[in-house]
Design a protein around this motif. Structure first.
Motif, PDB file in Angstrom:
ATOM      1  N   ALA A  16      33.365  42.275  34.557  1.00 11.13           N
ATOM      2  CA  ALA A  16      34.670  41.474  34.876  1.00 11.13           C
ATOM      3  C   ALA A  16      35.166  41.804  36.282  1.00 11.13           C
ATOM      4  CB  ALA A  16      35.652  41.827  33.959  1.00 11.13           C
ATOM      5  N   ALA A  17      34.934  42.692  36.790  1.00 13.24           N
ATOM      6  CA  ALA A  17      35.462  43.114  38.201  1.00 13.24           C
ATOM      7  C   ALA A  17      34.440  42.474  39.183  1.00 13.24           C
ATOM      8  CB  ALA A  17      35.335  44.606  38.202  1.00 13.24           C
ATOM      9  N   SER A  18      33.400  42.338  38.718  1.00 22.18           N
ATOM     10  CA  SER A  18      32.455  41.507  39.799  1.00 22.18           C
ATOM     11  C   SER A  18      32.683  40.154  39.837  1.00 22.18           C
ATOM     12  CB  SER A  18      31.037  41.524  39.198  1.00 22.18           C
ATOM     13  OG  SER A  18      30.690  42.893  39.335  1.00 22.18           O
ATOM     14  N   VAL A  19      32.999  39.376  38.790  1.00 17.94           N
ATOM     15  CA  VAL A  19      33.829  38.172  38.548  1.00 17.94           C
ATOM     16  C   VAL A  19      34.813  38.001  39.314  1.00 17.94           C
ATOM     17  CG1 VAL A  19      34.594  36.231  37.072  1.00 17.94           C
ATOM     18  CG2 VAL A  19      32.643  37.652  36.517  1.00 17.94           C
ATOM     19  N   CYS A  20      35.816  38.889  39.286  1.00 12.57           N
ATOM     20  CA  CYS A  20      37.048  38.751  40.106  1.00 12.57           C
ATOM     21  C   CYS A  20      36.656  38.926  41.294  1.00 12.57           C
ATOM     22  CB  CYS A  20      37.979  40.022  39.499  1.00 12.57           C
ATOM     23  SG  CYS A  20      38.504  39.722  38.090  1.00 12.57           S
ATOM     24  N   LEU A  57      42.454  33.750  29.491  1.00 10.32           N
ATOM     25  CA  LEU A  57      42.038  33.421  28.259  1.00 10.32           C
ATOM     26  C   LEU A  57      41.997  31.816  28.108  1.00 10.32           C
ATOM     27  CD1 LEU A  57      43.685  36.026  26.042  1.00 10.32           C
ATOM     28  CD2 LEU A  57      41.231  36.034  26.802  1.00 10.32           C
ATOM     29  N   TYR A  58      42.820  31.337  28.750  1.00 10.85           N
ATOM     30  CA  TYR A  58      42.773  29.609  28.600  1.00 10.85           C
ATOM     31  C   TYR A  58      42.061  28.881  29.881  1.00 10.85           C
ATOM     32  CZ  TYR A  58      47.027  31.377  26.330  1.00 10.85           C
ATOM     33  OH  TYR A  58      48.051  31.974  25.498  1.00 10.85           O
ATOM     34  N   ASP A  59      42.073  29.555  30.930  1.00  9.78           N
ATOM     35  CA  ASP A  59      41.382  28.748  32.010  1.00  9.78           C
ATOM     36  C   ASP A  59      40.173  29.420  32.686  1.00  9.78           C
ATOM     37  OD1 ASP A  59      43.509  27.064  31.938  1.00  9.78           O
ATOM     38  OD2 ASP A  59      44.944  28.341  33.035  1.00  9.78           O
ATOM     39  N   GLY A  60      39.875  30.651  32.043  1.00  6.22           N
ATOM     40  CA  GLY A  60      38.585  31.302  32.697  1.00  6.22           C
ATOM     41  C   GLY A  60      38.969  32.221  33.792  1.00  6.22           C
ATOM     42  N   LEU A  61      38.091  33.350  34.012  1.00  3.99           N
ATOM     43  CA  LEU A  61      38.470  34.420  34.638  1.00  3.99           C
ATOM     44  C   LEU A  61      38.517  33.999  36.262  1.00  3.99           C
ATOM     45  CD1 LEU A  61      39.567  37.404  34.911  1.00  3.99           C
ATOM     46  CD2 LEU A  61      36.885  38.197  34.772  1.00  3.99           C
ATOM     47  N   ALA A  62      37.293  33.381  36.496  1.00  5.24           N
ATOM     48  CA  ALA A  62      37.153  33.151  38.051  1.00  5.24           C
ATOM     49  C   ALA A  62      38.166  32.028  38.514  1.00  5.24           C
ATOM     50  CB  ALA A  62      35.920  32.608  38.071  1.00  5.24           C
ATOM     51  N   ALA A  63      38.493  31.002  37.608  1.00  4.40           N
ATOM     52  CA  ALA A  63      39.238  29.988  38.002  1.00  4.40           C
ATOM     53  C   ALA A  63      40.691  30.483  38.184  1.00  4.40           C
ATOM     54  CB  ALA A  63      39.390  28.869  37.056  1.00  4.40           C
ATOM     55  N   THR A  64      41.260  31.488  37.320  1.00  2.30           N
ATOM     56  CA  THR A  64      42.605  31.949  37.470  1.00  2.30           C
ATOM     57  C   THR A  64      42.740  33.050  38.673  1.00  2.30           C
ATOM     58  OG1 THR A  64      42.631  32.084  34.915  1.00  2.30           O
ATOM     59  CG2 THR A  64      44.099  33.439  36.257  1.00  2.30           C
ATOM     60  N   VAL A  65      41.708  33.832  39.014  1.00  7.08           N
ATOM     61  CA  VAL A  65      41.610  34.726  40.248  1.00  7.08           C
ATOM     62  C   VAL A  65      41.725  33.878  41.276  1.00  7.08           C
ATOM     63  CG1 VAL A  65      40.383  36.367  41.449  1.00  7.08           C
ATOM     64  CG2 VAL A  65      40.496  36.659  38.967  1.00  7.08           C
TER      65      VAL A  65
END
Length: 247
Positions: free
Chosen positions: A28-32, A230-238
């Protein structure tokens, strides 16, 4: 430009609720980071209910590898116990770029107030000195209206404004809650302190806060960001937060 540090506590909390290794905190950290986050934060509690010592070590290594900031939060006075070596000892193991000191009790659900500098300044000097000797920039969690001049006298480099009251005011349409943050940030900068901010900031209230409180160097955001993801995806939200802070 304000920098975004993503707090990964909630990813670790979700993993711990089931046991095992999923969701993977480092993944998850890498995705962020790949989505543009400027750094990572965790706040390991002594009861290890979310981020654990092994997470801290792994995330510190990832940040060094990627050349980004690692911010470790915790109470410098929380004693060591099984699985938790104590905050200062954990900083010695991980060598975070920034150590953010927070006056949490052991059983506290979440951070909800800053230090009382009139009461706490003298006892903060020793851990601050040790952390700075380790090479950590030190930030102190502070309420709007706090005596930040006393924080500066301790010798720290930054404060982190506890923004919970602002977020509550923004949600009910009360713009008056911004004024104390503007004043405290101004006084902090006049005293030679850098200003960070965090707690309950989200995509709705972050931009107005940064517009009103200029010079904020870093925001640490976790709970709202993970909920929105949770709604929009981690990468898109960051990526949306990175656009808000101007990254």
């Amino acid at each position: 430009m304000t920098r975004l540090s993503v707090n990964l506590n909630k990813v670790a909390l979700l993993r711990n609720s089931r046991g095992g290794g999923e969701p993977d905190v480092v993944r998850a950290a890498s995705v962020c980071l790949e989505a543009g986050a400027h750094g990572l934060t965790v706040h390991p509690r002594p009861d290890a209910r979310h981020a654990r010592t092994d997470d801290v070590i792994a995330l510190a290594a990832l940040c060094r590898q990627r050349g980004v900031e690692f911010n470790l939060e915790g109470n410098p006075f929380a004693g060591a116990r099984e699985g938790y070596p104590g905050f200062v000892a954990l900083c010695e193991l991980a060598r975070p770029d920034q150590a953010t000191l927070v006056p949490d009790d052991d059983g506290q659900l979440t951070s909800d107030h800053g230090f009382d500098f009139a009461r706490d300044a003298a006892r903060l000097r020793a851990p601050v000195s040790v952390l700075q000797a380790l090479g950590c920039r030190v930030s102190l969690f502070a309420d709007a209206g706090a005596d930040v001049e006393q924080a500066a006298a301790i010798g720290v480099q930054r404060i982190e404004l506890y923004t919970g009251p602002y977020a509550e005011g923004h949600a009910r349409g009360d713009t008056a809650t911004l004024a104390p943050f503007v004043d405290t940030a101004r006084r902090a900068r006049d005293a030679g302190l850098g200003v960070n901010a965090g707690h309950d900031l989200n995509q709705d209230n972050l931009d107005p806060f940064l517009a009103a409180v200029p010079g904020v160097l870093e925001v640490s955001i976790g709970h709202a960001l993970i909920g929105e993801a949770l709604y929009d995806g981690l990468a898109a939200t960051v990526a949306r937060y990175v656009r808000i802070v101007g990254g």
